[in-house]
Design a protein around this motif. Structure first.
Motif, short mmCIF file in Angstrom:
data_model
loop_
_atom_site.label_atom_id
_atom_site.label_comp_id
_atom_site.label_asym_id
_atom_site.label_seq_id
_atom_site.Cartn_x
_atom_site.Cartn_y
_atom_site.Cartn_z
N ARG A 31 0.04 -45.41 -29.62
CA ARG A 31 -0.29 -46.14 -30.85
C ARG A 31 0.43 -47.48 -30.90
N SER A 32 1.72 -47.47 -30.57
CA SER A 32 2.44 -48.76 -30.61
C SER A 32 1.94 -49.70 -29.51
N ALA A 33 1.52 -49.15 -28.36
CA ALA A 33 0.99 -49.99 -27.29
C ALA A 33 -0.28 -50.69 -27.75
N GLN A 34 -1.14 -49.96 -28.45
CA GLN A 34 -2.38 -50.57 -28.94
C GLN A 34 -2.07 -51.71 -29.90
N ALA A 35 -1.11 -51.48 -30.80
CA ALA A 35 -0.74 -52.53 -31.77
C ALA A 35 -0.18 -53.76 -31.05
N VAL A 36 0.68 -53.53 -30.08
CA VAL A 36 1.30 -54.65 -29.35
C VAL A 36 0.23 -55.44 -28.58
N LEU A 37 -0.71 -54.73 -27.97
CA LEU A 37 -1.73 -55.41 -27.18
C LEU A 37 -2.71 -56.19 -28.06
N PRO A 149 0.20 -61.78 -23.93
CA PRO A 149 -0.33 -60.44 -23.62
C PRO A 149 0.34 -59.81 -22.41
N LEU A 150 0.70 -60.64 -21.43
CA LEU A 150 1.36 -60.09 -20.23
C LEU A 150 2.72 -59.49 -20.60
N LEU A 151 3.49 -60.24 -21.36
CA LEU A 151 4.81 -59.72 -21.76
C LEU A 151 4.67 -58.48 -22.64
N ALA A 152 3.63 -58.51 -23.51
CA ALA A 152 3.40 -57.34 -24.37
C ALA A 152 3.12 -56.11 -23.52
#
Lengths: 229, 192
Positions: A31-37, A149-152
């Motif tokens: 879930r947090s990965a989706q938000a970050v991306l 996006p790369l760093l995220a």
């Protein structure tokens, strides 16, 4: 092959050490990965709108625009699928795949654009268009749009790769460079091959190198802390 | 239970553990610990150091469970973590190697011989020779051979551990086998 069992008290030690150190679960991280991306992808979009959007790229022949957009979209989708996707393997793709994405994405885009310039009737426009235009603006725009996006993604995957962190980072860098390249292709009115090579394709090599450097630092599994064992 | 059954128990336990079922960690330990310990012991030749490596491997798996895709195979992942911990450890030990350690290690019994019956004592010598010849092989060939032939991983699992393709692992393991066969003879390899 014969398996030898460790001593009986090792299990108790392992379970006790694990219970002392909380560890996030897959679902929470997803879930947090989706938000970050989503946040990471919103920045290039905002940059595109802030710098003039589609209006900035007006004046190109439609055929050239459609063909070059197709090249960039196909390259970005394939590179993102290969670099970001992990299939069913927790360690991601094999090294040859990742090297292929990192080295192949810029090379194939350049080849495709070169073939396009030779094949289209507007060849003169492609080859001799506004060659005086500085590639620096497209280069910096690609780099800026790809970096977040790369760093995220690297942040989301930190500490996940025990096998090939730098190569993994390089492949992600090339893939997000191609992703940013789609937006820059929409934005840039210059269709000369030299400009495309310098302003659009060369930054992919830079994002790949940046991805390799950041991946080597962020992606490896850190050794367990002294106190945890 | 067969090795395949243990593997499927481990995969299911890791999937549940990644999703937050903490009690599955105990099951995962039971399914994986003997194979990881054997892997570590064969290379470190010391129970305490091998146990330490197994403990570190499980703690890394615990810390990185968020990255494990439920439904994926846990065996290559765990072996890959253990292998990289082992490489780090060996590099560190190389730096601080003390005089006399090699002699002590030479004298230590090879772990894979520990449970062999006495009547097969000559196998000890052959095993020692195999270990010596393995050490002479290129690292990539040796790693592929050890994971497939000695640790019992499939080509695909070994490929994941080494970060390469199954075809490459097959070729490397085959080259290692050919080199060992040339040096030791086919009958020696068969005997082992």
């Amino acid at each position: 092959m014969r398996a030898v069992s460790p001593s009986a008290d090792l299990k108790a030690r392992v379970l006790a050490a694990a219970s002392r150190t909380p560890s996030p679960t897959y679902d929470r991280t997803r879930r947090s990965a989706q938000a970050v991306l989503i946040a990471g992808a919103a920045v290039p979009a905002a940059l595109f709108v802030a710098t003039g959007g589609l209006d900035h790229g007006e004046g190109r022949p439609r055929g050239v625009f459609a063909a070059s957009m197709s090249v960039w979209i196909v390259a970005a989708v394939v590179a993102l699928w290969a670099a970001v996707g992990r299939g069913r393997a927790p360690m991601g793709r094999a090294t040859p795949w990742l090297v292929g994405v990192a080295a192949g994405t810029p090379s194939l885009i350049l080849l495709a654009m070169g073939a396009l310039s030779a094949a289209l009737p507007t060849r003169d426009a492609l080859l001799l268009g506004s060659v005086h235009r500085l590639a620096a603006s497209c280069m910096s725009m690609t780099f800026a749009a790809a970096l977040l996006p790369l760093l995220a993604m690297l942040f989301v995957r930190r500490g996940s790769d025990p096998v090939h962190p730098a190569t993994h980072g390089a492949a992600l860098g090339a893939a997000f460079g191609a992703f940013a390249g789609v937006m820059v292709c929409l934005w840039c009115p210059d269709v000369s091959l030299r400009h495309i090579a310098l302003g659009h394709v060369a930054p992919l090599v830079l994002t790949s190198l940046a991805g390799a450097a950041a991946g080597a630092r962020l992606l490896p599994m850190a050794p367990p802390r002294r106190g945890s064992t | 239970m067969t090795m395949e059954e243990w593997t499927s128990v481990a995969d299911a336990a890791m999937s549940r553990y990644a999703r937050g079922n903490d009690s599955a960690f105990s099951e995962l330990y039971d399914a994986l610990a003997p194979r990881l310990f054997t892997f570590a012991l064969r290379r470190l030749r010391d129970d305490a150091r091998a146990e330490d490596l197994v403990q570190q491997t499980f703690l890394k798996m615990h810390a990185a469970r968020r990255h494990f895709i439920p439904g994926a195979a846990v065996m290559p992942w765990s072996f890959s973590i253990a292998r990289h911990l082992l490489i780090d450890r060996m590099r560190a030990e190389q730096r601080e190697r003390m005089v006399g350690r090699d002699d002590a290690r030479e004298a230590a019994e090879l772990p894979c011989m520990r449970d062999l019956p006495d009547h097969a004592a000559n196998v000890r010598g052959l095993t020692r020779r195999l270990e010596q010849e393995l050490a002479e092989l290129p690292e990539a060939h040796r790693a592929a051979f050890e994971l497939v032939q000695l640790d019992g991983l499939s080509m695909a699992e070994a490929a994941e551990v080494l970060g390469t393709t199954a075809l490459t692992v097959k070729a490397r393991a085959h080259r290692a086998y050919q080199a060992l066969r040339k040096r030791l003879g086919a009958e020696v390899l068969e005997a082992l």
